[in-house]
Design a protein around this motif. Sequence first.
Motif, short mmCIF file in Angstrom:
data_model
loop_
_atom_site.label_atom_id
_atom_site.label_comp_id
_atom_site.label_asym_id
_atom_site.label_seq_id
_atom_site.Cartn_x
_atom_site.Cartn_y
_atom_site.Cartn_z
N HIS A 1 -30.31 -19.86 5.89
CA HIS A 1 -29.39 -19.79 7.19
C HIS A 1 -28.87 -18.59 7.40
N LYS A 2 -28.37 -17.75 6.35
CA LYS A 2 -27.94 -16.67 6.42
C LYS A 2 -28.77 -15.39 6.75
N SER B 1 -31.78 -16.10 8.23
CA SER B 1 -32.19 -16.33 9.72
C SER B 1 -31.54 -16.09 10.76
N SER B 2 -29.97 -16.29 10.45
CA SER B 2 -29.18 -15.97 11.44
C SER B 2 -28.54 -14.36 11.85
N ASN B 3 -29.33 -13.68 10.36
CA ASN B 3 -29.11 -12.15 10.40
C ASN B 3 -30.39 -11.52 11.38
N ALA B 4 -31.12 -12.21 11.76
CA ALA B 4 -32.20 -11.82 12.65
C ALA B 4 -31.97 -12.17 14.08
N ILE B 5 -31.03 -12.81 14.43
CA ILE B 5 -30.66 -13.08 15.57
C ILE B 5 -29.69 -11.83 16.21
N ASP B 6 -30.36 -11.24 17.31
CA ASP B 6 -29.58 -10.11 18.02
C ASP B 6 -28.82 -10.58 18.94
N SER B 7 -29.07 -11.52 19.86
CA SER B 7 -28.26 -12.07 20.97
C SER B 7 -28.71 -13.37 21.42
N VAL B 8 -27.55 -13.97 21.91
CA VAL B 8 -27.78 -15.31 22.71
C VAL B 8 -26.97 -15.33 23.74
N VAL C 1 -38.04 -14.59 11.15
CA VAL C 1 -37.27 -15.48 10.34
C VAL C 1 -36.26 -16.24 11.33
N GLY C 2 -35.78 -15.45 12.32
CA GLY C 2 -34.94 -16.20 13.46
C GLY C 2 -35.50 -17.36 13.87
N PHE C 3 -36.80 -17.61 14.10
CA PHE C 3 -37.10 -18.89 14.70
C PHE C 3 -36.52 -20.11 13.79
N PHE C 4 -36.58 -19.95 12.48
CA PHE C 4 -35.90 -20.90 11.67
C PHE C 4 -34.74 -21.53 12.12
N GLN C 5 -33.67 -20.58 12.58
CA GLN C 5 -32.24 -20.88 12.96
C GLN C 5 -32.33 -21.47 14.39
N LEU D 1 -30.20 -24.80 16.41
CA LEU D 1 -29.94 -25.16 17.70
C LEU D 1 -30.90 -26.25 18.28
N LEU D 2 -32.26 -25.99 18.41
CA LEU D 2 -32.86 -27.09 18.85
C LEU D 2 -32.75 -28.48 18.30
N GLN D 3 -32.24 -28.68 17.17
CA GLN D 3 -31.94 -30.17 16.61
C GLN D 3 -30.66 -30.36 17.49
N LYS D 4 -29.72 -29.65 17.76
CA LYS D 4 -28.62 -29.93 18.32
C LYS D 4 -28.70 -30.35 19.80
#
Length: 268
Positions: free
Chosen positions: A201-202, A204-211, A231-235, A240-243
Amino acid sequence: MKSPKEIALEKYFLKLIPSGGSSERLARLLVDDDEVQLLQDHANSVSIKRLGYNDHGPVHMRQVAVNAVRMLELLRASGITTSLEAEQIGTYEDSLDAVMLAAFLHDVGMSIGRQDHEILSVIIARPIMERLLVQVFPDEPNRRVIIASTATEGIVGHMANRRIHSLEAGIILIADGCDMEKGRARIPMTINTTPKVGDIHKYSSNAIDSVTIGHGKKRPIRIDVKMSSDVGFFQVEEVLLQKINMSPVKPYIELYASVQDQDVKQYV
């Protein structure tokens, strides 16, 4: 002392709230309340220092508030009524009040621990809700009950492990999932170097540049996730998709994700 990031988010959050009404008063009570601030600070300390998780403190809860209010605005602009409006038991402003309360208080249970923290959050939050709401609606007990109950559903449901039914609670679920940019994982990535369960989770989250949250083309809300590596696709897919799939707001959401210089992937 509040961090510069907290202050910046507060200013943006307050700009999103209609001026002159009960929602503005409640919003200012939330950002100025000492108990709320102390609980958020301690929740973050427990989350990061004791448990090795990412940010669950004042910055996260303010970001969730910004996300939630923004989505509520987009739905309203598209003519979508909230659950309280549709059921004729409340106004848009009541729904906004419930969303703000849930956003600011949904993770205060992390001040105790991770397991069932959404239930712990409710136990801690309900007296705070009543204390703040009675200042805004001193002569309207029924209104206080409805707003607090709706906010409670948002808190209980934000982990996507319980079925929720109101649009207001569904917004909190997705707003929480949208806070996954790399800054949220920065501190635990720095202070925890020993591999442990949950590290994906850490990283994959670290690969997310922007939302970003904006108007959709075919639906009221479009969420765009930009990332630096796959790896960001895991997050996106496991959080997010599950929520989104568990949220009553799903029919109004477009979700897109992409790695730099690669094709955009559409989910819903």
